[in-house]
Design a protein around this motif. Sequence first.
Motif, mmCIF file in Angstrom:
data_model
loop_
_atom_site.group_PDB
_atom_site.id
_atom_site.type_symbol
_atom_site.label_atom_id
_atom_site.label_comp_id
_atom_site.label_asym_id
_atom_site.label_seq_id
_atom_site.Cartn_x
_atom_site.Cartn_y
_atom_site.Cartn_z
ATOM 1 N N LEU A 100 8.279 58.333 -115.364
ATOM 2 C CA LEU A 100 7.917 59.627 -116.050
ATOM 3 C C LEU A 100 8.974 60.663 -116.121
ATOM 4 O O LEU A 100 9.393 61.139 -117.163
ATOM 5 N N MET B 203 5.506 58.240 -108.146
ATOM 6 C CA MET B 203 5.776 59.149 -109.319
ATOM 7 C C MET B 203 7.297 59.211 -109.398
ATOM 8 O O MET B 203 7.896 59.602 -110.177
ATOM 9 N N ARG C 82 1.904 70.801 -107.853
ATOM 10 C CA ARG C 82 2.991 71.082 -108.367
ATOM 11 C C ARG C 82 3.319 70.814 -109.749
ATOM 12 O O ARG C 82 3.911 71.495 -110.661
ATOM 13 N N ILE C 83 2.689 69.594 -110.242
ATOM 14 C CA ILE C 83 2.882 69.205 -111.530
ATOM 15 C C ILE C 83 2.213 70.405 -112.252
ATOM 16 O O ILE C 83 2.795 70.741 -113.779
ATOM 17 N N TRP D 231 1.694 58.732 -103.277
ATOM 18 C CA TRP D 231 1.375 59.294 -104.682
ATOM 19 C C TRP D 231 2.765 59.663 -105.134
ATOM 20 O O TRP D 231 3.491 59.202 -106.331
ATOM 21 N N SER D 232 3.775 60.443 -104.350
ATOM 22 C CA SER D 232 5.032 60.833 -104.703
ATOM 23 C C SER D 232 5.957 59.854 -104.891
ATOM 24 O O SER D 232 6.669 59.663 -105.838
ATOM 25 N N ASN E 244 -0.382 62.060 -100.209
ATOM 26 C CA ASN E 244 0.797 62.486 -100.824
ATOM 27 C C ASN E 244 2.063 61.979 -101.039
ATOM 28 O O ASN E 244 2.583 61.727 -101.987
ATOM 29 N N ASP F 183 -6.258 68.718 -101.192
ATOM 30 C CA ASP F 183 -5.024 67.916 -100.617
ATOM 31 C C ASP F 183 -4.103 67.301 -101.592
ATOM 32 O O ASP F 183 -3.114 66.747 -101.210
ATOM 33 N N ILE G 104 8.574 68.969 -112.840
ATOM 34 C CA ILE G 104 8.021 67.803 -112.024
ATOM 35 C C ILE G 104 8.796 67.021 -111.146
ATOM 36 O O ILE G 104 8.437 66.974 -109.954
ATOM 37 N N MET H 274 4.571 50.695 -110.267
ATOM 38 C CA MET H 274 4.224 51.102 -111.602
ATOM 39 C C MET H 274 5.401 51.217 -112.522
ATOM 40 O O MET H 274 5.433 51.979 -113.185
ATOM 41 N N MET I 264 -1.371 67.749 -103.399
ATOM 42 C CA MET I 264 -0.235 68.656 -103.421
ATOM 43 C C MET I 264 0.752 68.249 -104.628
ATOM 44 O O MET I 264 1.170 69.333 -105.235
ATOM 45 N N LEU I 265 1.060 67.143 -104.854
ATOM 46 C CA LEU I 265 1.854 66.949 -106.110
ATOM 47 C C LEU I 265 1.167 67.312 -107.351
ATOM 48 O O LEU I 265 1.887 67.700 -108.337
ATOM 49 N N ILE J 213 7.962 66.992 -107.015
ATOM 50 C CA ILE J 213 7.972 65.734 -106.330
ATOM 51 C C ILE J 213 8.902 65.833 -104.834
ATOM 52 O O ILE J 213 8.499 65.796 -103.829
ATOM 53 N N MET K 227 -6.968 63.881 -100.817
ATOM 54 C CA MET K 227 -6.950 63.620 -102.151
ATOM 55 C C MET K 227 -7.951 62.637 -102.699
ATOM 56 O O MET K 227 -8.441 61.749 -101.999
#
Lengths: 392, 392
Positions: free
Chosen positions: B259, B254, A219-220, B250-251, B247, A213, B220, B150, A215-216, B224, A1
Amino acid sequence: MQNFELYNPVNYVFGKGQIEKLKNLVPENTKILIAYGGGSIFKNGVYDQVKAALSKSFKANHIVEFGGIEPNPRYETLMKAVAVIREEKIGFILAVGGGSVIDGVKFISAAVHYEGDAADILRKRILFKDVSQVIPFGTVLTLPATGSEMNSGAVVTIEATQEKLTLGGSALFPVFSIVDPTVITSLPKRQLQNGVIDAFTHVMEQYLTYPHDAMLQDRIAEGILQTLIEIGPDVVENPSDYKLASNFVWSATMALNGLIQKGVPSDWATHMIGHELTALYEIDHARTLAIIGPNLYRVMFDTKKEKLAQYGKRVWNLTGDSTEAIAEEAIEKTVAFFHTMGMKTKISENTDNYENTADFIVNRFEERGWKAMGEKQNITPEKVREIVEMSY
Amino acid sequence: MQNFELYNPVNYVFGKGQIEKLKNLVPENTKILIAYGGGSIFKNGVYDQVKAALSKSFKANHIVEFGGIEPNPRYETLMKAVAVIREEKIGFILAVGGGSVIDGVKFISAAVHYEGDAADILRKRILFKDVSQVIPFGTVLTLPATGSEMNSGAVVTIEATQEKLTLGGSALFPVFSIVDPTVITSLPKRQLQNGVIDAFTHVMEQYLTYPHDAMLQDRIAEGILQTLIEIGPDVVENPSDYKLASNFVWSATMALNGLIQKGVPSDWATHMIGHELTALYEIDHARTLAIIGPNLYRVMFDTKKEKLAQYGKRVWNLTGDSTEAIAEEAIEKTVAFFHTMGMKTKISENTDNYENTADFIVNRFEERGWKAMGEKQNITPEKVREIVEMSY
């Protein structure tokens, strides 16, 4: 990423009846300018709702109005609003409209305190990062499509020289945006169709590149595409269905509020070629995207086939072992979807006398010194010619 | 879709080598407090990176340190930091750590200017909406799982009375968070497993309820979950693989940055029951969720079966005509995933002498006057008993 920074301070207020919250969102003791476009807000009731909400906190002499911001907002018009703000000592702008009005207000916000020729904001691509440089503004969205209500970018046209230029910077996020999905009820079917395809293509520009890379993010992006495919054909027929309307409007914001572009490559060549078709023939922006997108995928097939196959499998539920076959079928599914959404996907279906289009666009890009576009910078002028000629 | 407001002003700075950006993110001409936990930042190199980045902008006498913030941060410890800030006239806090350190710093930030008994911030659930009430803070994340980097919420324990309480409010978002996925390389496997399952369950609490109209939020959330299922088993074995690490991290953000909860119902009963297992037996937070979650889905099957079937089809690619059969298989798939991730999904596998657990938890909920939990407020004390006994 890829490394990224995600910063989006917009207070995004979504749902039925939310316009009433204006009375708490607009700063008190400030003179405000209400900016709008061609007057559709008088027909759909939004103007009345806005005035009713503001009348609870503001005296009438603290509200100034500025109408007439065009689709593809004009620098010349916006500078008149800048003069009004300077003269009336306005402290806050409320943009009531679609992407053009909001984009226009971003320019106005940046130009008021700018010293020197305000056209330089566009021509020299000045970035606005400090909120003390700009006039704060909020928005009431009336036309979903561009995501401008939740991003910090804008496109403005200088009429005199026919330049369509961008501006932006983190100081140009709206302070708030009120997004009531019921506003789409009164939109013409053509605008609803355009909104769905515009949002769909925004996602494709940031998604349909090459495998990576993040991945998320994939998906979004796929989730937004799936949602638009599920609701698109129905929402244009039944815009008063709140389930359809709310998912459409929220998807359009999410398509271009910055989230799905974080950490990934992006293309945007469909938009760059499409803009020229609008300039040449006044074809609606979204309709140019529906013409160019699929042919760009065909011409750049070797670059994009792996991602096209992923898109085909995950978004269209295609099966099979051949990457190429699934990728090709995914393009056909996309074209069929565009047709279902009322798009005419050939230039010749949208205008006559199109024979010199490719020459004209390629020349224009070469004049600007553009050597290549796209996520791999391999969409050369010759590829652009091929894409445009395939679109006749 | 339910009405919602989405506001998240965190400047989220993600990627390799981003800690260096601290020198531009921390405000100049301000004395800062670096807050951390048990000292793992000295072993994983993060402390050195932070000090190196700050040394470019700050004299050594402008930096004060406060270590020792515990897992499940204690009010009593945090008040010592509050005293340091008041005495040293600190203007900015830098939290370097995982969710506990960041949660602790949110409390510290709120308590410094609070007049009266700071425990009331927790006990009276004071909301902090005005940034002038708090000390601004940024974070450098070292342990992904909670999303605290976050969001604007926190959980703090008052040791003296064994109360685990929450605080929050829009003024308590970090100004920035630096999230470098390479920090997970040095984490023990058990903590990585916990992080994946914690993030997974955060999504489930906001997703696994009943069918509703928020189509994109579902997509979404499913994205995830799919990402965590794809990378979870591998990232705990190879945390230095950047694709997996980035990933995962970041997952995890999120999963709980606000969100996916917008516009949808949520449950959170798995967390509420799980917290009691941690309090009773010191079972790791994530491991309590792996024990309780699947049994909650079993006991509340009638309420959740439609959403379980959607989850089974979309996330686990299950097929068939029977909603019930797919829903049941989806629960088994979830348990199998938890086992793959090293979870032991029975209380008896985590502690001895557990026979009175259900009595204890049900009594505790009744003492607090809790009549029901969950998205339909139908997880009564009797249902809680059933869930806990099924978990023995």
